[in-house]
Design a protein around this motif. Structure first.
Motif, mmCIF file in Angstrom:
data_model
loop_
_atom_site.group_PDB
_atom_site.id
_atom_site.type_symbol
_atom_site.label_atom_id
_atom_site.label_comp_id
_atom_site.label_asym_id
_atom_site.label_seq_id
_atom_site.Cartn_x
_atom_site.Cartn_y
_atom_site.Cartn_z
ATOM 1 N N ASP A 101 0.846 -1.187 0.000
ATOM 2 C CA ASP A 101 0.000 0.000 0.000
ATOM 3 C C ASP A 101 0.885 1.242 0.000
ATOM 4 O O ASP A 101 1.298 1.735 1.052
ATOM 5 C CB ASP A 101 -0.928 -0.010 1.221
ATOM 6 C CG ASP A 101 -1.947 1.113 1.178
ATOM 7 O OD1 ASP A 101 -2.065 1.774 0.118
ATOM 8 O OD2 ASP A 101 -2.626 1.331 2.193
ATOM 9 N N TYR A 103 0.048 4.134 -0.739
ATOM 10 C CA TYR A 103 -0.693 5.312 -0.294
ATOM 11 C C TYR A 103 -0.322 5.673 1.144
ATOM 12 O O TYR A 103 -0.460 6.825 1.557
ATOM 13 C CB TYR A 103 -2.203 5.071 -0.420
ATOM 14 C CG TYR A 103 -3.020 6.320 -0.251
ATOM 15 C CD1 TYR A 103 -3.106 7.254 -1.283
ATOM 16 C CD2 TYR A 103 -3.692 6.580 0.933
ATOM 17 C CE1 TYR A 103 -3.846 8.415 -1.134
ATOM 18 C CE2 TYR A 103 -4.435 7.734 1.093
ATOM 19 C CZ TYR A 103 -4.507 8.651 0.059
ATOM 20 O OH TYR A 103 -5.237 9.803 0.209
ATOM 21 N N GLN A 104 0.189 4.693 1.892
ATOM 22 C CA GLN A 104 0.592 4.938 3.279
ATOM 23 C C GLN A 104 1.867 5.789 3.365
ATOM 24 O O GLN A 104 2.152 6.375 4.398
ATOM 25 C CB GLN A 104 0.821 3.610 4.011
ATOM 26 C CG GLN A 104 -0.404 2.738 4.108
ATOM 27 C CD GLN A 104 -1.486 3.371 4.972
ATOM 28 O OE1 GLN A 104 -1.196 3.972 6.001
ATOM 29 N NE2 GLN A 104 -2.727 3.245 4.538
ATOM 30 N N LEU A 110 7.033 9.367 -2.202
ATOM 31 C CA LEU A 110 6.544 8.964 -3.529
ATOM 32 C C LEU A 110 7.241 9.773 -4.623
ATOM 33 O O LEU A 110 7.615 9.229 -5.667
ATOM 34 C CB LEU A 110 5.027 9.143 -3.613
ATOM 35 C CG LEU A 110 4.192 8.243 -2.690
ATOM 36 C CD1 LEU A 110 2.723 8.653 -2.738
ATOM 37 C CD2 LEU A 110 4.353 6.786 -3.054
ATOM 38 N N LYS A 127 -1.837 12.593 -4.415
ATOM 39 C CA LYS A 127 -1.195 11.451 -3.751
ATOM 40 C C LYS A 127 -1.750 10.125 -4.267
ATOM 41 O O LYS A 127 -0.993 9.181 -4.519
ATOM 42 C CB LYS A 127 -1.394 11.558 -2.237
ATOM 43 C CG LYS A 127 -0.682 10.485 -1.457
ATOM 44 C CD LYS A 127 -0.851 10.679 0.033
ATOM 45 C CE LYS A 127 -0.129 9.603 0.810
ATOM 46 N NZ LYS A 127 -0.266 9.775 2.256
ATOM 47 N N ALA A 128 -3.050 10.027 -4.458
ATOM 48 C CA ALA A 128 -3.673 8.782 -4.925
ATOM 49 C C ALA A 128 -3.197 8.426 -6.331
ATOM 50 O O ALA A 128 -2.845 7.271 -6.610
ATOM 51 C CB ALA A 128 -5.191 8.908 -4.896
ATOM 52 N N GLN A 129 -3.173 9.411 -7.226
ATOM 53 C CA GLN A 129 -2.722 9.168 -8.599
ATOM 54 C C GLN A 129 -1.240 8.799 -8.628
ATOM 55 O O GLN A 129 -0.822 7.898 -9.360
ATOM 56 C CB GLN A 129 -2.968 10.408 -9.463
ATOM 57 C CG GLN A 129 -4.429 10.717 -9.684
ATOM 58 C CD GLN A 129 -4.628 12.105 -10.288
ATOM 59 O OE1 GLN A 129 -3.826 13.012 -10.072
ATOM 60 N NE2 GLN A 129 -5.717 12.256 -11.030
ATOM 61 N N SER A 131 0.559 7.435 -6.178
ATOM 62 C CA SER A 131 0.780 6.091 -5.623
ATOM 63 C C SER A 131 0.314 5.010 -6.601
ATOM 64 O O SER A 131 0.947 3.958 -6.716
ATOM 65 C CB SER A 131 0.085 5.937 -4.267
ATOM 66 O OG SER A 131 -1.298 6.069 -4.401
ATOM 67 N N GLU A 132 -0.756 5.268 -7.344
ATOM 68 C CA GLU A 132 -1.240 4.296 -8.334
ATOM 69 C C GLU A 132 -0.235 4.135 -9.477
ATOM 70 O O GLU A 132 0.086 3.017 -9.888
ATOM 71 C CB GLU A 132 -2.593 4.750 -8.886
ATOM 72 C CG GLU A 132 -3.228 3.755 -9.829
ATOM 73 C CD GLU A 132 -4.570 4.235 -10.353
ATOM 74 O OE1 GLU A 132 -4.955 3.776 -11.434
ATOM 75 O OE2 GLU A 132 -5.219 5.067 -9.692
#
Length: 174
Positions: A101, A103-104, A110, A127-129, A131-132
């Motif tokens: 994960d 995202y953590q 990142l 952050k979500a994009q 990390s993906e």
């Protein structure tokens, strides 16, 4: 037996006499088809047993040759199994891999990963994009499991880590 000026053509040798019929019992009933050149070997018997095909050798048969119909049926059962196994294997590797994960992690971490591996992302990624995108890249990194595990076990047994080796090397150089 067919002879050509005293020489064998080889065809009759590989197929046996033309009057031989398949040596198999199909669901308890003797097959009436002409026997081909395929034999009912131990390996084939094992395949038949594993695939639960209702085939067995007739105890009264004087040979172990099977017809082309049963040969194809057994081969088909073998290839179906192989395909199913390979699909299962590919699914297992996907589900067996632990999901990390990302995202953590902090956004700065990142970004450092992105910069180090030169991963291209949109400039305004949240952050979500981020990390993906990094997770997609992370999954593509090839690893040498055997080598890494061997090295890890060695390091655990010797009570050291990679950083200790670097520090010792730099201390010896000075």
């Amino acid at each position: 037996m067919m002879n050509n000026n005293g020489f064998s053509t080889g065809e009759e040798d590989s197929r046996g006499p033309a009057d031989q019929i398949c040596c198999l019992l199909d669901d308890g009933e003797r097959c009436r088809k002409q026997a081909g050149n395929a034999s009912y070997s131990k390996r084939i018997q094992k395949t038949v047993t594993q695939r639960r095909l209702k085939l067995s050798i007739d105890s009264h048969a004087r040979h172990i040759y099977i017809c082309d119909f049963h040969k194809a049926r057994i081969q088909c059962a073998r290839t179906k199994r192989r395909r199913r196994d390979s699909e299962d294997d590919s699914n297992e590797t996907d589900t067996d891999l632990p999901e990390v994960d990302l995202y953590q992690l902090q956004v700065n971490t990142l970004r450092r990963y992105k910069r180090f591996y030169k991963v291209s992302t949109r400039p305004s990624s949240n952050k979500a994009q981020l990390s993906e995108t990094i997770m997609k890249h992370f999954k593509t990194i090839p690893i040498k499991e055997k080598e890494i595990l061997t090295y890890f076990i060695y390091m655990v047994k010797s009570n050291s880590n990679k950083l200790d080796q670097k520090n010792n090397a730099s201390a010896e150089a000075t």
